[in-house]
Design a protein around this motif. Structure first.
Motif, PDB file in Angstrom:
ATOM      1  N   VAL A   1       0.815  -1.280  -0.189  1.00 50.73           N
ATOM      2  CA  VAL A   1       0.187  -0.153  -0.047  1.00 50.73           C
ATOM      3  C   VAL A   1       0.932   1.246   0.005  1.00 50.73           C
ATOM      4  O   VAL A   1       0.685   2.265  -0.759  1.00 50.73           O
ATOM      5  CB  VAL A   1      -0.911  -0.079   1.167  1.00 50.73           C
TER       6      VAL A   1
ATOM      7  N   HIS B   1       2.455   1.836  -3.419  1.00 50.01           N
ATOM      8  CA  HIS B   1       1.313   2.302  -4.336  1.00 50.01           C
ATOM      9  C   HIS B   1       1.525   3.807  -4.212  1.00 50.01           C
ATOM     10  O   HIS B   1       1.176   4.612  -5.196  1.00 50.01           O
ATOM     11  CB  HIS B   1       0.064   1.619  -4.376  1.00 50.01           C
ATOM     12  N   LEU B   2       1.600   4.267  -3.153  1.00 52.25           N
ATOM     13  CA  LEU B   2       1.571   5.929  -2.957  1.00 52.25           C
ATOM     14  C   LEU B   2       2.536   6.495  -3.534  1.00 52.25           C
ATOM     15  O   LEU B   2       2.390   7.853  -4.177  1.00 52.25           O
ATOM     16  CB  LEU B   2       1.274   6.158  -1.446  1.00 52.25           C
TER      17      LEU B   2
ATOM     18  N   ALA C   1       4.258   4.767  -6.383  1.00 54.68           N
ATOM     19  CA  ALA C   1       4.199   4.396  -7.585  1.00 54.68           C
ATOM     20  C   ALA C   1       3.165   5.301  -8.576  1.00 54.68           C
ATOM     21  O   ALA C   1       3.195   5.229  -9.617  1.00 54.68           O
ATOM     22  CB  ALA C   1       3.906   3.013  -7.675  1.00 54.68           C
TER      23      ALA C   1
ATOM     24  N   TYR D   1     -10.092   5.838  -0.794  1.00 58.35           N
ATOM     25  CA  TYR D   1      -8.803   6.443  -0.727  1.00 58.35           C
ATOM     26  C   TYR D   1      -7.876   5.528  -1.384  1.00 58.35           C
ATOM     27  O   TYR D   1      -7.100   5.830  -2.438  1.00 58.35           O
ATOM     28  CB  TYR D   1      -8.371   7.209   0.450  1.00 58.35           C
ATOM     29  N   GLU D   2      -7.907   4.437  -0.980  1.00 54.59           N
ATOM     30  CA  GLU D   2      -6.730   3.648  -1.420  1.00 54.59           C
ATOM     31  C   GLU D   2      -7.049   3.080  -2.790  1.00 54.59           C
ATOM     32  O   GLU D   2      -6.232   2.691  -3.582  1.00 54.59           O
ATOM     33  CB  GLU D   2      -6.526   2.376  -0.330  1.00 54.59           C
TER      34      GLU D   2
ATOM     35  N   VAL E   1      -6.011   5.611  -5.418  1.00 51.94           N
ATOM     36  CA  VAL E   1      -4.557   5.549  -5.755  1.00 51.94           C
ATOM     37  C   VAL E   1      -4.401   4.690  -6.528  1.00 51.94           C
ATOM     38  O   VAL E   1      -3.715   4.807  -7.614  1.00 51.94           O
ATOM     39  CB  VAL E   1      -3.882   5.128  -4.129  1.00 51.94           C
ATOM     40  N   LEU E   2      -5.015   3.325  -6.652  1.00 45.26           N
ATOM     41  CA  LEU E   2      -4.742   2.178  -7.729  1.00 45.26           C
ATOM     42  C   LEU E   2      -5.241   2.939  -8.903  1.00 45.26           C
ATOM     43  O   LEU E   2      -4.873   2.661 -10.115  1.00 45.26           O
ATOM     44  CB  LEU E   2      -5.209   1.055  -7.129  1.00 45.26           C
TER      45      LEU E   2
ATOM     46  N   GLU F   1      -2.943   5.516 -10.436  1.00 45.36           N
ATOM     47  CA  GLU F   1      -1.835   4.578 -11.200  1.00 45.36           C
ATOM     48  C   GLU F   1      -1.899   4.059 -12.198  1.00 45.36           C
ATOM     49  O   GLU F   1      -0.995   3.865 -13.063  1.00 45.36           O
ATOM     50  CB  GLU F   1      -1.212   3.726  -9.836  1.00 45.36           C
TER      51      GLU F   1
END
Lengths: 391, 269
Positions: A95, A98-99, A101, B8-9, B12-13, B16
Motif C-alpha cells: 500500500v 503504491h502511494l 508508484a 482513498y486506497e 490511488v490504484l 496509478e
C-alpha cells in the motif's frame, strides 16, 4: 506501476519475547526512526505513513494508528492503516509503495509491529467469529491438518519439517536481529521437543515475539537523493501483488491455495519472471510452521506440485549448505515472529539483501529477490520482487 | 478507519492505472456489543484507555471547550440537530428523522453536559458500497458520473490535551489539498457524529451560508461505525448524479473528537 520506486531506508528492532523497556509506541518508533535515518532523512521529510499490524484483538488496542500518530511523526500527514492478518506486513509495504508508484507522494514511511508480550495471540485467534466454525486451537491447530494433507498428497518423509526447522535456525545464528539463537540446534533436538500439533514439534513452530519493522519507500527523485546522501544503493521494486480468498468454500484447496498461485502469476508477469528457481537469487517466504516451506515452494512455482519437499531435502534452500535458491536467510518467521511485522520483515529482508547490507546472512551477489507473506487461513497473500537493477 | 479510507486506497490504484474499476465497501454492526466500551479501547492503552472514557464524554469535553471559547452555544447545537433530523425525513435510509424545533430539543435532559440526546448520533447497524470507475468506463456505467477531482486525508495528535479541540486543522489542511476552495460548493456531506462537530467542520472547510449541509441528515440521522464516512461520499455523489448539484464536498472522520479527517471533492461534468 507507473512511477519507479525503491526501498531507500530500513529499520528493525531486535525481536525478543518481551520488550519490557518500551511501550508499543516506543517499539514502533524505534524501527521507524532507524528506517528514516538509514535513508538520510528525518520525520519532516516523510510525506505519508502507512502502518500495519495483526488483528486489534491481540493487544486489545483498537485502531492503533490513532494512538501511534505522534510516535510516527505523522501529525499533519496522511496516515493509513492496513489489515490483512498475518500477511499484513507485506500488504502494508505494498500500500505504501503504491502511494509512490502512483506519483502521489515522494517518500512514504511504512511500519508494522506486534507486541506479543502485551497480548495473547492464542486467545485472540481462538475467539469464535460470527458465521464461522470455531478454531479454538490457535494457528498451529488450524494448520496441522493441512500439513498432514500435504504429507499424504506428496508422500513426503516425516523429517522434512524438522530439516526446515534446523536450517532456518542455523540461518538465524547469522542474523543479530533474530529472536531465536539456538547454537545447538539439530534434528535430534527438534525431534525431542514436545509434540504440539502432530506432526509439528515445539521447535517446528514460530516463537512469540515483540518487534517492529519499517521501511522508507522513495520515488526516483528520492532514490537519487538518498544514494548521494548515504552511499547506500536502493532496492528497486519490480512488481507487487495481493490476492485473497475466503477461509472456506466448497472445493477449496487449502494445501495449495488458488489465491497464492494467482498472486505469484500476477507478480511474475509484472517482474518478467519465467523460472522462479533460476530467476531469483534468494527468497524470504512466510514459514511460521516448518512444513510451509515445501508447501510454498510448490505454491510459488519453484518446482512442480508434489516436489517441494525434495528441494528442502536436497538442501536447495539452505544458505549455509550452499543451496542454489536460499530461502529465509534471516532465519524467517520460525526464528522471529512479531506477527504484524513478520510479513514486513520478509519484504524488508529481501531489500536488505539487494542493498548488500545483510551482513553474515548475505547471499553473495544477490540481484533479484522474492518477498512473500500470507495470513488468515492461508487466504491472504502479498508478494513483491526487488532488484539491484532499475526497472 | 472508515470505509472512506478504503475508497482513498482504491483511488490511488485508479490514479496509478493499475485498475480501472473498484468496489469499495464497509460495514458496522454496533447492536451486538457495547460501543462505548469498545471505542474506549481505541485510546492510548497506557494513559487513557484504563480510565474507560466513553466517546460521548470526550465529545462533551469538545463541545464545552467551544462554549468556553465563545464559539458556539447549546442553542447552536440544537439548531444543527433540528436541521439534520428534518433533512433526514427525506432520506428513506435514515434511522432518526423528525421535525422538531431547536427550542423543543433544548428541553431534553443532558446525556453528558453540555450534550443533550439530540446532539448525539444513534447506534446503527449499516453497510455501504461504492463503485469507482476511471475515465470512459465511468460514462459507460453512469449517465452523469461524480468525478473525484480532489481527495486528501490528514491526522492530528492523539492526546486530547495536545490538541485545540475547538478547531480541526487536519480537516482544514485536507480541504486545502483537495481543492475545496477552488470553486463554489453546492452541497457538503459532513461526517459529524455529534452536532457541535458540524460547526467545527464548516469552519475548517470555509463553507459559506449558501452551502446545503448534509441533506441526507448526516451521521446524526444514521451512524454505522466504519461506514458513516463512506456514506457521506455516496450521498455527495448521488446529488451530482441527479443533477441537483454540480460540485460537492464529502468528509469522513476517524478517532476521538475528529482526530483524523478525509475530504473528497466531487464534480459533475
Amino acid at each position: 506501476m507507473s512511477e519507479r520506486c525503491a526501498v531507500i531506508g530500513i529499520g528493525q528492532t531486535v525481536a525478543k519475547s518481551k520488550r519490557e523497556d518500551v511501550s508499543i509506541a516506543g517499539l514502533v518508533r524505534e524501527a521507524a526512526l532507524m528506517a528514516v535515518e538509514d535513508a538520510g532523512l528525518t520525520f519532516a521529510d516523510i510525506d505519508a505513513v502507512v502502518i500495519g499490524k495483526a488483528p486489534d484483538m491481540f493487544e486489545g488496542v483498537m485502531m492503533p494508528e490513532l494512538y501511534l500518530a505522534s510516535a510516527l511523526g505523522a501529525v499533519g500527514k496522511p496516515l493509513m492503516r492496513v489489515h490483512t492478518a498475518g500477511s499484513v506486513g507485506g500488504s502494508t509495504a505494498i500500500v505504501a509503495a503504491h502511494l509512490v508508484a502512483s506519483g502521489i507522494h515522494n517518500r512514504v514511511l511504512t511500519v508494522a509491529f506486534e507486541k506479543q508480550s502485551d497480548s495473547d495471540a492464542m486467545w485472540a485467534l481462538s475467539v469464535p467469529q460470527p458465521f464461522s466454525s470455531p478454531l479454538l486451537a490457535g494457528a498451529g491447530g488450524y494448520f496441522a491438518p493441512i500439513i498432514r494433507a500435504y504429507m499424504h498428497r506428496s508422500g513426503a518423509p516425516r523429517d522434512i519439517g524438522m530439516k526446515v526447522a534446523v536450517k532456518d535456525r542455523l540461518h538465524a545464528l547469522k542474523n543479530p536481529y533474530a529472536h531465536l539463537h539456538l547454537p545447538d540446534i539439530s534434528l535430534k533436538m527438534v525431534e525431542d521437543s514436545m509434540m504440539l500439533w502432530d506432526p509439528l514439534h515445539y521447535l517446528e513452530s514460530c516463537p512469540s515475539s515483540d518487534g517492529a519493522a519499517a521501511m522508507v519507500i522513495g520515488s526516483e527523485r528520492a532514490v537519487a537523493q538518498a544514494e548521494s546522501d548515504t552511499g547506500r544503493r536502493p532496492a528497486w521494486i519490480h512488481g507487487m501483488a495481493m490476492r485473497s480468498e475466503p477461509t472456506s468454500f466448497a472445493g477449496r484447496d487449502q494445501v495449495n491455495p488458488q489465491a497464492g498461485r494467482d498472486c505469484a502469476a500476477d507478480l511474475y508477469r509484472q517482474a518478467g519472471i519465467s523460472d522462479p528457481r533460476a530467476d531469483f537469487d534468494m527468497a524470504e517466504v512466510y514459514v511460521p510452521f516448518s512444513w510451509y516451506e515445501p508447501m510454498w515452494l510448490e505454491n510459488l512455482g519453484f518446482c512442480a506440485e508434489g516436489d517441494g519437499w525434495k528441494l528442502t531435502d536436497a538442501g536447495a534452500t539452505s544458505l549455509i549448505g550452499g543451496g542454489d535458491i536460499p530461502w529465509n536467510c534471516s532465519g524467517g518467521v520460525l526464528s522471529s515472529n512479531p506477527i504484524g511485522a513478520s510479513g514486513m520483515l520478509r519484504f524488508l529482508e529481501t531489500a536488505l539483501q539487494i542493498r548488500g547490507l545483510a551482513g553474515e546472512h548475505q547471499v553473495p551477489d544477490a540481484r533479484r529477490a522474492l518477498g512473500q507473506a500470507y495470513g488468515g487461513g492461508s487466504q491472504f497473500f502479498s508478494m513483491w520482487v526487488v532488484s539491484v537493477d532499475k526497472p | 478507519m472508515d470505509g472512506a479510507w478504503a475508497l482513498y486506497e482504491a483511488w490511488v490504484l485508479l490514479q496509478e492505472g493499475e485498475i480501472d474499476a473498484a468496489l469499495v465497501y464497509s460495514f458496522g454492526r454496533s447492536s451486538p456489543g457495547n460501543l462505548s466500551e469498545i471505542l474506549a479501547l481505541q485510546l492510548d492503552p497506557y494513559y487513557m484507555a484504563p480510565l474507560w472514557p466513553d466517546p460521548t464524554s470526550l465529545a462533551a469535553l469538545q463541545a464545552q471547550a467551544m462554549i468556553d471559547a465563545g464559539l458556539a452555544t447549546e442553542a447552536d447545537f440544537a439548531a444543527v440537530a433540528a436541521r439534520a433530523r428534518r433533512s433526514a425525513l427525506g432520506n428513506p435510509k435514515a434511522q432518526v428523522a423528525y421535525d422538531r424545533s431547536p427550542e423543543d430539543l433544548l428541553t431534553e435532559e443532558y446525556e453528558v453536559a453540555p450534550l443533550r440526546r439530540h446532539a448525539l448520533p444513534p447506534l446503527t447497524d449499516g453497510c455501504a458500497a461504492i463503485v469507482l470507475a476511471a475515465g470512459d468506463r465511468a460514462y459507460e456505467w453512469c449517465e452523469r458520473p461524480a468525478f473525484i477531482t480532489g481527495i486528501d486525508h490528514r491526522t492530528e495528535a492523539h492526546a486530547i490535551g495536545a490538541r485545540d479541540l475547538t478547531h480541526s486543522p487536519s480537516t482544514k489542511l485536507a480541504g486545502e489539498k483537495a481543492g475545496v476552495a477552488r470553486s463554489g460548493v453546492d452541497v457538503a456531506e459532513l461526517h459529524a457524529p455529534f452536532a457541535h462537530q458540524e460547526l467545527i467542520l464548516v469552519d475548517a472547510l470555509g463553507l459559506g451560508p449558501d452551502v446545503d449541509l448534509s441533506p441526507s441528515g448526516g451521521a446524526l440521522a444514521a451512524n454505522p461505525m466504519m461506514s458513516a464516512g463512506l456514506i457521506r461520499i455516496g450521498e455527495a455523489a448521488r446529488v451530482i448524479w441527479s443533477g441537483r448539484a454540480d460540485r460537492t464536498v464529502a468528509h469522513a472522520t476517524s478517532g476521538p473528537c475528529l482526530q483524523q479527517n478525509l475530504v473528497c471533492v466531487l464534480e459533475g461534468v
